[in-house]
Design an enzyme around this catalytic site. Sequence first.
Site: not given
Length: 412
Positions: A78-81, A130, A135, A187, A306
Site C-alpha cells: 500500500h503506497i500512500q495516496k 500493519w 506502509h 507516518w 483534493r
Amino acid sequence: GQLAARTASQSSKLILVPILAVLFVMIGYQYICPAGSNSYLEDDSPAKLPSKFNFTERDLDRHVEFNIKGDDVIVFLHIQKTGGTTFGRHLVRNIRLEQPCDCKPGQKKCTCHRPGKEESWLFSRFSTGWSCGLHADWTELTNCVPVIMDKKEAQRNKRNFYYITMLRDPVSRYLSEWKHVQRGATWKTALHMCDGRSPTQDELPTCYSGDDWSGVTLTEFMNCPSNLANNRQVRMLADLSLVGCYNLSSMNESQRNQILLGSAMSNLKNMAFYGLTEFQRKTQYLFERTFSLRFISAFTQINSTRAANVDLSELVRRRIEELNFLDVQLYEYAKDLFLQRFQFTRQREHQEVRLKRREERRWLREQREQGRPWPTKHRGGGNRGGGGGLEKETDSDFPTTTEDYTSQVAHW
C-alpha cells in the site's frame, strides 16, 4: 379508373421500397451495434496500442492459479495516496467468496480465512494490519511477510506470495500527500527497515520540528530535500538494499537513481498484479482475470479529489515533475504496460468466446446432419433462445466492463 389505380399502386411500391430499405439498414445496425455497446471494448481486433517498451507475451499474460484453499497469499503493498485505502476495502468487503472476510462493525481489521481453515489468504492493512510496519515497502515486505506468516500460522507447505499494488499519476499523488501532511499526517512510525535496521537521523532527516508538519505550504513541502514524498513510488517498489538503503554516500546520485528505477520497474512488472488509480474499471477487470475472483459491486472512478482541486501553475507543476522525475518515468512505464495487459486480456477473452461459439455451431450442425433432434441443452452451453435455433452472439456473451470516466489528471 384502372389506370389511376395502377398508377397509385406503383407509387405506393416506389415509396415502400426505400422505407423497407431504411428499416433493413436500421435493423442491421442494431444487430451490429447493439444499444449500450462499448465499441472500443467489443472490437475483435482493435488497433494495437503504440508502446515505447518491448513487452513480451509473458509480460502481458498475468493469469495466476490462485488457490485460496491451499497455500497462496495475496500481499498488498500500500503506497500512500494511491487510492490504496479504497482498494484495500474492496479486497476485504467486495470479493465474492465461498467464505467472505468477517468484518465486524467498529473494527478496523477483518478476518480473511481460507474456507474451513484458520489461515489468512490476504496480507493487508485491513486483514493482518500493519504487521510489517506502517506502509511497508517492497524491501520490507519481501523480508518480513514470510516470517510474520510463519509466526502467525504453523505451515508445513511452502506458501506462494502474490504481490499486488496500486500506482497513481505522480503529480496528483504528490499533491494529495502534501494536502494530507498539511492536515497533520506524518507516518513517522514507519520503520523503513532495510538490511536489518532503520535509517539513522543523519540518513533520513525529518522535514519539520515538533509533532507534525500541519499547515505546511506547497513551497515548503517541495523545498525539503529529504521529503519522502519525492519519488515515493519508485522508492517503495525498488529493492533498496541494491543502493545501500538510505545511505546516500554509498554511490553517486546518478547511479543510485538508475538502479532504483530499474529495480522498481522490474519488481512492478513481475508482481502478480497492479492497478492504476486513474483506471478503476480496468483495474477491477484485470484483477478479476488475474486471480479468477469476482467483485460484487463495480469500482467507481472519482476524479474530484483534493489534488484535482489544487490551482496549479505550469511552473509549479514542472517543479513537482522534476522532484518526482523517477516516479514520472515509472508511471509512464506502468501505464503503458497496464493498458497493453488490458488489451491483451480482452482480445484473448473475445477469441475464447468466439472459439466456443464456433464449436457449438459445429456440434449442432453435426447433430442436424445425423438427423438427431436438437436438445434444449448441449455441451458448451444451453440454447437460451428456446426456439430451437442457435442464438446469435450478443454483447451479453462478453463480460461487461464500463469505461473509466475521463481522467482530469492532466487538466490543471
